[in-house]
Design a protein around this motif. Structure first.
Motif, mmCIF file in Angstrom:
data_model
loop_
_atom_site.group_PDB
_atom_site.id
_atom_site.type_symbol
_atom_site.label_atom_id
_atom_site.label_comp_id
_atom_site.label_asym_id
_atom_site.label_seq_id
_atom_site.Cartn_x
_atom_site.Cartn_y
_atom_site.Cartn_z
ATOM 1 N N ASP A 76 -87.306 99.927 -3.377
ATOM 2 C CA ASP A 76 -86.153 101.414 -4.126
ATOM 3 C C ASP A 76 -87.559 102.362 -5.421
ATOM 4 N N ALA A 77 -88.647 101.814 -5.624
ATOM 5 C CA ALA A 77 -88.805 102.670 -6.667
ATOM 6 C C ALA A 77 -89.678 103.832 -5.683
ATOM 7 N N TYR A 78 -90.460 103.343 -4.668
ATOM 8 C CA TYR A 78 -91.391 104.096 -4.138
ATOM 9 C C TYR A 78 -91.760 104.929 -2.861
ATOM 10 N N GLY A 79 -90.559 103.190 -2.142
ATOM 11 C CA GLY A 79 -90.652 103.644 -1.246
ATOM 12 C C GLY A 79 -91.291 102.649 0.293
ATOM 13 N N PRO A 80 -91.022 101.968 1.648
ATOM 14 C CA PRO A 80 -91.207 101.133 1.913
ATOM 15 C C PRO A 80 -92.683 101.073 1.859
ATOM 16 N N ILE A 81 -93.943 101.608 1.541
ATOM 17 C CA ILE A 81 -95.107 101.079 2.131
ATOM 18 C C ILE A 81 -95.369 100.842 1.299
ATOM 19 N N TRP A 82 -94.909 100.581 -0.653
ATOM 20 C CA TRP A 82 -95.187 100.360 -1.630
ATOM 21 C C TRP A 82 -94.514 99.118 -1.912
ATOM 22 N N GLY A 83 -93.266 99.024 -1.220
ATOM 23 C CA GLY A 83 -92.574 97.626 -1.596
ATOM 24 C C GLY A 83 -93.205 96.178 -0.491
ATOM 25 N N GLY A 84 -93.779 96.994 0.651
ATOM 26 C CA GLY A 84 -93.985 95.879 1.799
ATOM 27 C C GLY A 84 -95.932 95.663 0.745
ATOM 28 N N SER A 85 -96.479 96.692 0.848
ATOM 29 C CA SER A 85 -97.453 96.414 -0.524
ATOM 30 C C SER A 85 -97.123 95.138 -1.395
ATOM 31 N N SER A 86 -96.106 95.559 -2.526
ATOM 32 C CA SER A 86 -95.658 94.937 -3.845
ATOM 33 C C SER A 86 -95.765 92.450 -3.322
ATOM 34 N N PHE A 87 -94.655 93.092 -2.010
ATOM 35 C CA PHE A 87 -94.637 91.510 -1.891
ATOM 36 C C PHE A 87 -95.604 90.329 -1.150
ATOM 37 N N ILE A 88 -97.001 91.318 -0.448
ATOM 38 C CA ILE A 88 -97.948 90.848 0.189
ATOM 39 C C ILE A 88 -99.005 90.862 -1.089
ATOM 40 N N ILE A 89 -98.557 91.797 -2.659
ATOM 41 C CA ILE A 89 -99.726 90.475 -2.856
ATOM 42 C C ILE A 89 -99.403 89.389 -3.927
ATOM 43 N N GLU A 90 -97.630 89.357 -3.739
ATOM 44 C CA GLU A 90 -96.744 88.619 -4.724
ATOM 45 C C GLU A 90 -96.710 87.567 -4.455
ATOM 46 N N LEU A 91 -96.753 87.474 -2.994
ATOM 47 C CA LEU A 91 -96.659 86.121 -2.110
ATOM 48 C C LEU A 91 -98.072 85.793 -1.451
ATOM 49 N N THR A 92 -99.407 86.403 -1.697
ATOM 50 C CA THR A 92 -100.330 85.948 -1.701
ATOM 51 C C THR A 92 -100.758 85.124 -2.678
ATOM 52 N N ARG A 93 -100.663 85.647 -3.862
ATOM 53 C CA ARG A 93 -100.624 84.636 -5.227
ATOM 54 C C ARG A 93 -99.680 84.100 -5.102
ATOM 55 N N GLU A 94 -98.633 83.403 -4.681
ATOM 56 C CA GLU A 94 -98.148 81.910 -4.544
ATOM 57 C C GLU A 94 -98.978 80.912 -3.282
ATOM 58 N N LEU A 95 -99.211 81.471 -2.586
ATOM 59 C CA LEU A 95 -99.982 80.994 -1.780
ATOM 60 C C LEU A 95 -101.660 80.477 -1.823
ATOM 61 N N ILE A 96 -102.715 81.665 -3.060
ATOM 62 C CA ILE A 96 -103.330 81.029 -3.503
ATOM 63 C C ILE A 96 -103.030 79.504 -3.739
ATOM 64 N N ALA A 97 -102.045 79.915 -5.138
ATOM 65 C CA ALA A 97 -101.808 78.858 -5.958
ATOM 66 C C ALA A 97 -101.377 77.635 -5.709
ATOM 67 N N LEU A 98 -100.604 77.496 -4.471
ATOM 68 C CA LEU A 98 -100.510 75.898 -3.781
ATOM 69 C C LEU A 98 -102.015 75.483 -3.159
ATOM 70 N N VAL A 99 -103.559 76.355 -3.182
ATOM 71 C CA VAL A 99 -104.139 76.010 -2.679
ATOM 72 C C VAL A 99 -104.790 74.968 -4.036
ATOM 73 N N LEU A 100 -105.291 76.363 -4.928
ATOM 74 C CA LEU A 100 -105.897 75.880 -5.840
ATOM 75 C C LEU A 100 -105.341 74.817 -7.337
ATOM 76 N N ILE A 101 -103.744 74.251 -7.040
ATOM 77 C CA ILE A 101 -103.488 73.424 -8.100
ATOM 78 C C ILE A 101 -104.031 71.984 -7.933
ATOM 79 N N PRO A 102 -103.973 71.442 -6.446
ATOM 80 C CA PRO A 102 -104.550 70.706 -5.897
ATOM 81 C C PRO A 102 -106.169 70.459 -6.324
ATOM 82 N N MET A 103 -106.557 71.604 -6.226
ATOM 83 C CA MET A 103 -108.143 71.560 -6.718
ATOM 84 C C MET A 103 -108.405 71.946 -7.951
#
Length: 302
Positions: free
Chosen positions: A214-241
């Motif tokens: 909404d603030a910077y346009g779809p390129i930045w919105g898509g990037s932010s979505f991928i950045i934070e989703l990747t954090r969650e996916l990495i966390a799911l891998v790291l928690i058991p380890m």
């Protein structure tokens, strides 16, 4: 100066004043929030499809995402282990394992929604000029519901303040993410305030992607979505380890998701001692996402 920020932030504030005691209504609000997130992410996909030079713009989204992910992870893991050394505690031994692949697939559903929006946007022949305004109105409603959820999360201010580890973890995550955001902004040659806004998602991928779009346009919105989703996916891998050796580090990197999505994994693998820390840390970070993102967005548009 802050009129734009207040316009978007006001539904969150108004929603926070609603104390809902009826579980049926709370469940309806939770479901409505989930549905609205799917709707807005689908509209984000349509917005990306409407971009000129789509192929090159998808490459740009990937580049921005990779740079922010790398710098923020580097800064997070540089400082979070210090908390484990200064405030050590042992996670409970628990052999139970959750189907992590199933939880990862649940996260990937959101990627499918965005991808569906892109594909449909490319294939359909009509103008997509209505998407931006529709997304803004749905965003206001979504923030109102999120305010209600935060108010009725069950945590009091006293509970938050008294949980020293959870509060310190949240503070360290915020500062280290900002440092990573500044480094990413300098690397990508974008404004520092925009880098700070992008690095204030703290794992809340749905809301951060929507606000940045909404603030910077779809390129930045898509990037932010991928950045934070990747954090969650990495966390799911790291928690058991890592959670038995570095519980504070693991909970901290999970970010805002430690309060909800990754909490069952933390509880089942790390034990009940980790739960209050994860909830407090996740709650604080969830509360900070709209506050700091909208603040930095407002300052960057001066």
């Amino acid at each position: 100066m802050f009129s734009g920020m207040l316009l978007i932030f006001s539904p969150l504030i108004v929603g926070y004043f609603f104390s809902v005691k009826n579980n049926t209504w709370l469940n309806l609000i939770n479901r409505a929030t989930s549905y609205l997130i799917y709707v807005i992410l689908f509209l984000m996909g349509l917005s990306i499809a409407a971009l000129d030079n789509l192929d090159s713009n998808i490459f740009v989204i990937g580049k921005y995402s990779a740079v922010f992910i790398a710098f923020m992870a580097l800064c997070n893991f540089a400082v979070l282990p210090i908390i484990d050394k200064l405030l050590p505690f042992e996670a409970s031994s628990n052999q139970k394992r959750l189907p992590l692949y199933h939880m990862a697939l649940d996260s990937c559903k959101l990627l499918v929604v965005v991808g569906s929006g892109i594909i449909i946007g490319i294939l359909q022949p009509y103008s997509l000029t209505w998407v931006t305004q529709s997304s803004e109105w749905i965003l206001l409603l979504l923030l109102f519901f999120i305010g209600i959820q935060l108010r009725n999360s069950g945590l009091t201010l006293k509970q938050i303040v008294l949980n020293k580890r959870g509060t310190i973890i949240a503070a360290v995550v915020v500062v280290s993410c900002w440092i990573g955001g500044i480094l990413a902004a300098l690397t990508l040659n974008v404004p520092i305030l925009q880098g700070l806004a992008m690095s204030s998602g703290f794992g809340w991928y749905s809301l951060s992607g929507i606000l940045m779009g909404d603030a910077y346009g779809p390129i930045w919105g898509g990037s932010s979505f991928i950045i934070e989703l990747t954090r969650e996916l990495i966390a799911l891998v790291l928690i058991p380890m890592l959670i038995h050796r570095r519980p504070c580090t693991t909970i901290g990197y999970a970010g805002a998701t430690a309060m909800d999505f990754t909490l069952p994994v933390i509880q089942n693998i790390g034990g009940v001692r980790c739960v209050p820390i994860a909830i407090v840390s996740g709650f604080i970070l969830s509360l900070f996402v709209p506050i700091f993102m909208l603040l930095f967005v407002s300052l960057s548009t001066l």
